[in-house]
Structures are given as C-alpha cells and as structure tokens.
Design a protein around this motif. Sequence first.
Motif, PDB file in Angstrom:
ATOM      1  N   SER A   1      -3.576   7.972   6.646  1.00 26.10           N
ATOM      2  CA  SER A   1      -3.301   6.773   7.441  1.00 26.10           C
ATOM      3  C   SER A   1      -4.566   6.159   8.040  1.00 26.10           C
ATOM      4  CB  SER A   1      -2.299   7.096   8.555  1.00 26.10           C
ATOM      5  OG  SER A   1      -2.821   8.110   9.400  1.00 26.10           O
TER       6      SER A   1
ATOM      7  N   TYR B   1      -6.077   8.752  -0.434  1.00 23.58           N
ATOM      8  CA  TYR B   1      -5.873   7.360  -0.026  1.00 23.58           C
ATOM      9  C   TYR B   1      -4.588   7.171   0.770  1.00 23.58           C
ATOM     10  CZ  TYR B   1      -9.610   6.268  -3.370  1.00 23.58           C
ATOM     11  OH  TYR B   1     -10.805   6.206  -4.050  1.00 23.58           O
ATOM     12  N   ARG B   2      -3.737   8.176   0.758  1.00 19.91           N
ATOM     13  CA  ARG B   2      -2.506   8.103   1.553  1.00 19.91           C
ATOM     14  C   ARG B   2      -2.770   8.429   3.021  1.00 19.91           C
ATOM     15  NH1 ARG B   2       2.171   5.962  -0.249  1.00 19.91           N
ATOM     16  NH2 ARG B   2       3.337   7.503   0.960  1.00 19.91           N
TER      17      ARG B   2
ATOM     18  N   THR C   1      -0.734   6.252  -4.599  1.00 18.18           N
ATOM     19  CA  THR C   1      -0.228   7.625  -4.764  1.00 18.18           C
ATOM     20  C   THR C   1      -1.311   8.689  -4.594  1.00 18.18           C
ATOM     21  OG1 THR C   1      -0.573   7.493  -7.167  1.00 18.18           O
ATOM     22  CG2 THR C   1       1.599   6.865  -6.322  1.00 18.18           C
TER      23      THR C   1
ATOM     24  N   PRO D   1      -3.577  11.236  -3.062  1.00 22.98           N
ATOM     25  CA  PRO D   1      -3.382  11.850  -1.734  1.00 22.98           C
ATOM     26  C   PRO D   1      -4.423  11.452  -0.687  1.00 22.98           C
ATOM     27  CG  PRO D   1      -2.958  13.464  -3.448  1.00 22.98           C
ATOM     28  CD  PRO D   1      -3.490  12.246  -4.143  1.00 22.98           C
TER      29      PRO D   1
ATOM     30  N   LYS E   1      -6.294   4.273   5.243  1.00 23.32           N
ATOM     31  CA  LYS E   1      -5.548   3.039   4.971  1.00 23.32           C
ATOM     32  C   LYS E   1      -5.862   1.972   6.024  1.00 23.32           C
ATOM     33  CE  LYS E   1      -0.868   1.197   5.326  1.00 23.32           C
ATOM     34  NZ  LYS E   1       0.550   1.498   5.635  1.00 23.32           N
TER      35      LYS E   1
ATOM     36  N   TYR F   1       0.843  -1.194   0.000  1.00 20.72           N
ATOM     37  CA  TYR F   1       0.000   0.000   0.000  1.00 20.72           C
ATOM     38  C   TYR F   1       0.883   1.250   0.000  1.00 20.72           C
ATOM     39  CZ  TYR F   1      -4.110   2.864   1.177  1.00 20.72           C
ATOM     40  OH  TYR F   1      -5.124   3.783   1.146  1.00 20.72           O
ATOM     41  N   ASP F   2       1.849   1.294   0.874  1.00 19.80           N
ATOM     42  CA  ASP F   2       2.730   2.462   0.966  1.00 19.80           C
ATOM     43  C   ASP F   2       3.540   2.657  -0.309  1.00 19.80           C
ATOM     44  OD1 ASP F   2       1.825   2.987   3.513  1.00 19.80           O
ATOM     45  OD2 ASP F   2       3.494   1.967   4.515  1.00 19.80           O
TER      46      ASP F   2
END
Length: 414
Positions: free
Chosen positions: A328, A325-326, A321, A323, A331, A316-317
């Motif tokens: 935390s 979905y980045r 890409t 934003p 996630k 995932y990390d």
Amino acid sequence: MKLTPRKLPAYQEHFLMDIQTVKQYIVEELAAFPANAPITVTEIGDGNINYVFRVVNEATHESLIIKQADVRLRSSGRLLDIDRNRIEAEILRLQNELAPKFVPKVYYYDQKMYALTMEDISDYQNMRYELIEKKIFPDFSEKITEYLVRTLLLTSDIVLDRDVKKQRVKDFINPEMCDISEDLVFTEPYDDYKQRNILTSGNEQFVKENLYENTPLKAEVALLRNNFMNNAQSLLHGDLHTGSIFVNQTGLKVIDPEFAFYGPAGYDIGNVLAHLYFPLVKNLFDSTVDQVFHQWSKDTIAAVYDQVKEKLETYYDQAVTFPLYRNSAFKETMLQEILADAVGYAGTEIIRRVVGDSKVKELSLISSEKKITAERMLLKLGIQLIINRQHITSGSQLVNGMNELDIHSDLSNE
C-alpha cells in the motif's frame, strides 16, 4: 469495415496522394468501394504534420478516413521520420483494445504507402472549437478519465509482463517527435535559443523576468524535462490536447497519437488539464462572460484530477498482481508521483502555448487590449502549477489556484 488490399505494383512505393489519387487508391488498392461507386473525397486535415482525407460512398453513405504521412512536414518542409504513421496505427489498435469506446477503429495500415485507413468519426466534433463556442459536455470528465487511466496504467509494467513492456518501449521509440516536445515544451519557453518564441508586444519584460531569468522555475522545469526523457512508465498519446479529442453529447474519440512513446503517465493527464484552462480564460475575457460555462469549466478541471486519482486507485487494485507492487505504501507513493507530474506538465503545457510558436486558437480570439492581462494570468498559473505540483492533492486546489489570480486587475504595469 473489412478491407482486402490487393498490393498492386503501383502502391508498393510511397508517394504523396491527393484527392484524385486517394479515390483511385480506395478502389484499386483497398477495394473498399466498387469502381463504379459515386465516391467523394475531401481533404479535412488542418494540422502541420500529416494529410487527412474523408472518403464517402454517396450511394451507401459508408465512409472512412485515410491519413497519410510524408517524409516532410507539410507546414515547414522539415524532414521527419515517416515511421511515425506506423506508430500511430499501432497505438490506435492497442488503445482500441484497452479503451474501445474512446478510440477510432483501424481498418488497415499500408506499410508501403504509409497510409492509415480508419473509422470516420464525423459524428463527433473537435472539442477545442466546441469549447470556444461555450458548449458543455457533462460527462466529459467521466469519459476522458476512463480513457486516461486504462491506456496509461494498463500499458505500464506495474501491470504488464516485463518482456512485453520492454518490447513495446522498443516498438514505440519515437525520437524525432519526442525531440519536438523536448524543445517546444521544455526548452524554448525558458531559453529562446532558436529565436522561435512569439511574444505579445508589451509582455517581453514580463516573460524575461518570470521565465528566462527565473532560476528556481527553470530548475523545476529541468526536473520535468528529465522525467519526460527518461521515465518510460506508460504508453502515452504524447499530444493530448482538446484538438485531438472529438466529442458529442454521448461520447468522445481520441485521435492523432503520432507523438506516442513510452514516457511519464502524468504527461497525458497534464495536457488534458492544461487545455481546459484556455477556454475558461477566453470566456473570462470575452465581452460577456458565460457564467454557466465558467462554472462547468472549473468543475471539469477539478473532476478530471479527482476522477483520475480515484480510478487509478481502483484499477490499480484490480489489475496489479505483483506482490511487491501490492504494497500500500508503494501504491500511494507511485500514484501521487503520477498526479504531481500531471500538475507540473499542465503548467509546462500552459506556458509553452502562451510564449512558444505553437499557439492555441483560444488566445487568438482574445481582444488585443485584454491579451496581455490574459497571457500573464496564464503564465502565473503555469508557474504556480509547476512550483507547487508536489503540494496539490485535489481538484479543488487546481480551481482555487485559478481563483486566487486577480483576473480583473490591470497587470500591464507589473
């Protein structure tokens, strides 16, 4: 292997091939081997759906597999959309790009004959039968979780461009195969409305009370069924049991993705987990329990869950890409939902293989005097996984749930 199909008139309209016509097809249409080559064709398929042939040039020892679909199921004669073979060819190609070590190569797909020509994986053995023989594969969890995470996460629109993902959902719509799962996995084990369930004599009342009349359980299964039907999250294999995994001590190959469609990522993970319990239970009810295999089985169940969790976080990390979905919190929520789904679908798969008409070989090998107890243990386990899926967050909990079931008690009078 490079093939140069000739597109001869004889092969421009589908007909069901046999050993002799496969030999002609290989030489005349695919030009895979010379006409004078000593070719051996063997039918090796033992499934209910398609026809599978192994073709060997005895002079060079080159080999390949032909898998052909027909308009009817080979078991029951039921009509079935023949396009499933195109779906299988396309998902094998795609998954070979994502996880090349774990998927056979596709050499050619014949759109007229509905015949898939692919790599021969005879160096690998059917995992179900290997586990029945209590063989141990120390690296299995590492390899299968790499396959799962790469094929599931990297086909979702968490990673893919939205347009690409939506086109793939369209390309891989597979309504007839999904209909089979929606009935056999999520409906008939809890409502035998087609009268197809096969119950072990003496277990009828237990099944009635614990499945057919278990309203809280049926509510949870309804949620899992609805999720299966509506959550187009990842491109699934769709039927990922140990009979679709071929293994040796150096690797594995995943085959038979004819049930492929876009659905909840946890479904494939749950299927793998479920089918690791069956050889574990069979071993426990054998006349002699293999303690080494027993421990490996429990360790592997725990490791599959834990390594999926770890690799989902890592990939995932690396791959996500967008934003939003980045974030935390997003996630964490999304990955926990996938893992909870996996546990729940492990439960539905266990239950349907016990009471439905599509059994697993392991249960047939348990002696009749022990079978009722073994089946009740599995049914209790499946129910437990479904009901508690939101609260299971580690592989050790999956193993502990198994340990808590009193496998030595006489449950026949419950």
